[in-house]
Design an enzyme around this catalytic site. Sequence first.
Site, short mmCIF file in Angstrom:
data_model
loop_
_atom_site.label_atom_id
_atom_site.label_comp_id
_atom_site.label_asym_id
_atom_site.label_seq_id
_atom_site.Cartn_x
_atom_site.Cartn_y
_atom_site.Cartn_z
N HIS A 119 38.82 42.79 49.69
CA HIS A 119 40.21 43.12 49.37
C HIS A 119 40.30 44.53 48.79
O HIS A 119 39.31 45.13 48.39
CB HIS A 119 40.78 42.11 48.37
CG HIS A 119 40.08 42.16 47.04
ND1 HIS A 119 38.84 41.60 46.83
CD2 HIS A 119 40.44 42.73 45.87
CE1 HIS A 119 38.46 41.83 45.59
NE2 HIS A 119 39.41 42.53 44.98
N ASP A 121 42.33 46.19 45.61
CA ASP A 121 43.00 45.64 44.43
C ASP A 121 44.51 45.90 44.44
O ASP A 121 44.96 47.03 44.69
CB ASP A 121 42.40 46.23 43.14
CG ASP A 121 41.00 45.70 42.88
OD1 ASP A 121 40.71 44.56 43.28
OD2 ASP A 121 40.21 46.44 42.28
N HIS A 274 36.60 46.01 48.93
CA HIS A 274 35.36 45.64 48.27
C HIS A 274 35.21 44.13 48.15
O HIS A 274 36.18 43.38 48.30
CB HIS A 274 35.25 46.31 46.89
CG HIS A 274 36.35 45.92 45.96
ND1 HIS A 274 37.61 46.47 46.00
CD2 HIS A 274 36.38 45.02 44.94
CE1 HIS A 274 38.36 45.93 45.06
NE2 HIS A 274 37.64 45.04 44.42
N ARG A 289 37.93 45.88 33.87
CA ARG A 289 38.58 46.62 34.96
C ARG A 289 39.97 47.11 34.58
O ARG A 289 40.77 46.36 34.03
CB ARG A 289 38.70 45.71 36.19
CG ARG A 289 39.07 46.47 37.46
CD ARG A 289 39.36 45.52 38.61
NE ARG A 289 40.76 45.13 38.62
CZ ARG A 289 41.27 44.19 39.43
NH1 ARG A 289 40.49 43.54 40.28
NH2 ARG A 289 42.56 43.93 39.40
C1 SIN Z 1 37.09 43.23 41.50
O1 SIN Z 1 37.50 42.83 42.58
O2 SIN Z 1 37.71 44.04 40.84
C2 SIN Z 1 35.77 42.73 40.93
C3 SIN Z 1 34.61 43.21 41.70
C4 SIN Z 1 33.33 42.78 41.08
O3 SIN Z 1 33.25 41.74 40.43
O4 SIN Z 1 32.34 43.49 41.26
#
Ligand code: SIN
Length: 298
Positions: A119, A121, A274, A289
């Site tokens: 996805h 974000d 990602h 995050r």
């Molecule tokens: C995310 O999607 O922000 C998390 C990615 C992760 O856990 O590495």
Amino acid sequence: MTIASTLPPFTATAAQLFEIRPIEGPLGAEITGLDLQLPVSDQDLARIRAALVKHGLLVFREQRITPQQHVAFSRRFGPLQVHVLNRFHLQGYPEILIVSNVVQDGQPIGLVDAGADWHSDLSYMPKPSLGSLLHAQELPAEQGDTSFANMFLAYETLPDDVKRTLEGRRAVHSYVYRYRRLQKLSPWRADLTQKQIDEVPEVEHPVIRVHPESGRKALFVSEGFTSHIVGLSKDESDALLRYLHEHAIRAENIYRHQWRAHDMVFWDNRSTVHYAPITPQHLRRTLYRTTVEGDVPA
Ligand code: SIN
């Protein structure tokens, strides 16, 4: 009064001597010699921003920053987005979402499956994220990698007839669509409240977006949040999305990040997607995050 005494005190921030080294492969660069505990000058910020657009992802090594410094640095790139799952905000920092597989007193301290499918974000927002800054807090000795795919290259390597099919098409991105799917896999996803559902109505975005800073075209759909392509039957839309997804995540289009202590990774959500599989609970993994708001995709 002399002219000198009327001038404001000289407050310019000194530039830091840092290096930006491209990572071999389809995307990413590593930044060394920059300390985010120190003030970052406007000039350094412009270098960082240009590198983000060019490389799609920046790894800042050895960042021993506080949540406050994390938020302050992120804000330099634009307003921050507050995640709808308020239960996983870091206390005192609503701009920080805790990504974690740690369970304390029977309760998860963060979102365990934030990365459980590919996805970009907050693509479900009218103004999706410009980029995310993920800062490692506690890492397992094994597993816990995050993979990134280059969506410029995904678009550019499509056959011409597929590019023509996608031209002018729009797709629906939905937080609730992804949430309900992941709910079937994860015992930790409690039902959303009506207030949360109302905060994230589904949105439409172009399937191919033009990056606002480079003018380069990127594919802007994902396995996670894109429920369907507008104007196609369900079967056609599912088949096309599956094809685009498999095309985007071919091995040669991926950078896999192996986290090191104190890494901060900043990726461009306008040109990458990602994925991070859920790390088993005995291998503790916690990251913080922030997400910076971008513009309406065009
Ligand atoms: C995310 O999607 O922000 C998390 C990615 C992760 O856990 O590495």
